[in-house]
Design an enzyme around this catalytic site. Structure first.
Site, short mmCIF file in Angstrom:
data_model
loop_
_atom_site.label_atom_id
_atom_site.label_comp_id
_atom_site.label_asym_id
_atom_site.label_seq_id
_atom_site.Cartn_x
_atom_site.Cartn_y
_atom_site.Cartn_z
N HIS A 20 0.84 -1.20 0.00
CA HIS A 20 0.00 0.00 0.00
C HIS A 20 0.88 1.25 0.00
CE1 HIS A 20 -3.24 2.58 2.11
NE2 HIS A 20 -3.38 2.63 0.79
N HIS A 101 6.63 18.59 -14.45
CA HIS A 101 7.43 17.48 -14.99
C HIS A 101 8.71 17.30 -14.18
CE1 HIS A 101 8.72 14.56 -17.93
NE2 HIS A 101 9.82 15.24 -18.17
N SER A 124 4.11 11.45 -21.78
CA SER A 124 3.27 10.27 -21.57
C SER A 124 3.85 9.45 -20.42
CB SER A 124 3.18 9.44 -22.86
OG SER A 124 2.52 10.16 -23.87
N ASN A 125 3.66 9.99 -19.22
CA ASN A 125 4.21 9.39 -18.00
C ASN A 125 3.15 9.44 -16.91
OD1 ASN A 125 7.03 9.41 -19.10
ND2 ASN A 125 6.72 11.63 -18.96
#
Length: 134
Positions: A20, A101, A124-125
């Site tokens: 978790h 970013h 695209s992360n």
């Protein structure tokens, strides 16, 4: 042989080991990977595999509590963003958080592993934060 979609041994092992709050990142071909963080490099060539395909398979096995995206993704709007927005509507990704970013790169140091795709669409992360199934 496994019955679920995920066949990659390293990726299957990492997902099974998540606790978790652990972070698993799926990144494009250009995202740097910090020293000391496990890299699962799936990239074969530009665009293969793409971000969306990898995310889809990861979600078939991972319980996600929340996710983190770069602000720049909202500005550039790569195809992955539309898929992530759809998954949000289906409540498959939990709470969403936006950071720069540069801050996403800092967060990547805390990832249990980073999955590198062949995706070449900028930003695209995603950082997926592991949840629990109970």
């Amino acid at each position: 042989m496994k019955k679920t979609p995920l066949l990659n041994i390293a990726l299957s092992r990492v997902i099974a080991s998540l606790g978790h709050g652990d972070i698993l990142m799926i990144v494009d071909a250009g995202m740097p990977v910090p020293a000391g963080v496990e890299l699962i490099d799936l990239a074969l060539t530009r665009g293969v595999p793409d971000f969306i395909s990898v995310l889809d398979v990861v979600l078939s096995e991972m319980q996600v509590e929340s996710h983190v995206l770069a602000n720049e993704m909202a500005e550039v709007k790569p195809p992955a963003l539309q898929v992530i927005e759809s998954l949000n509507l289906e409540d498959q990704l939990g709470q969403q958080r936006w950071i720069s970013h540069e801050d996403l790169k800092v967060l990547s140091r805390k990832a249990k592993a980073i999955i590198r795709t062949g995706e070449c669409q900028p930003y695209s992360n995603v950082a997926l934060v592991s949840g629990v199934v109970f």
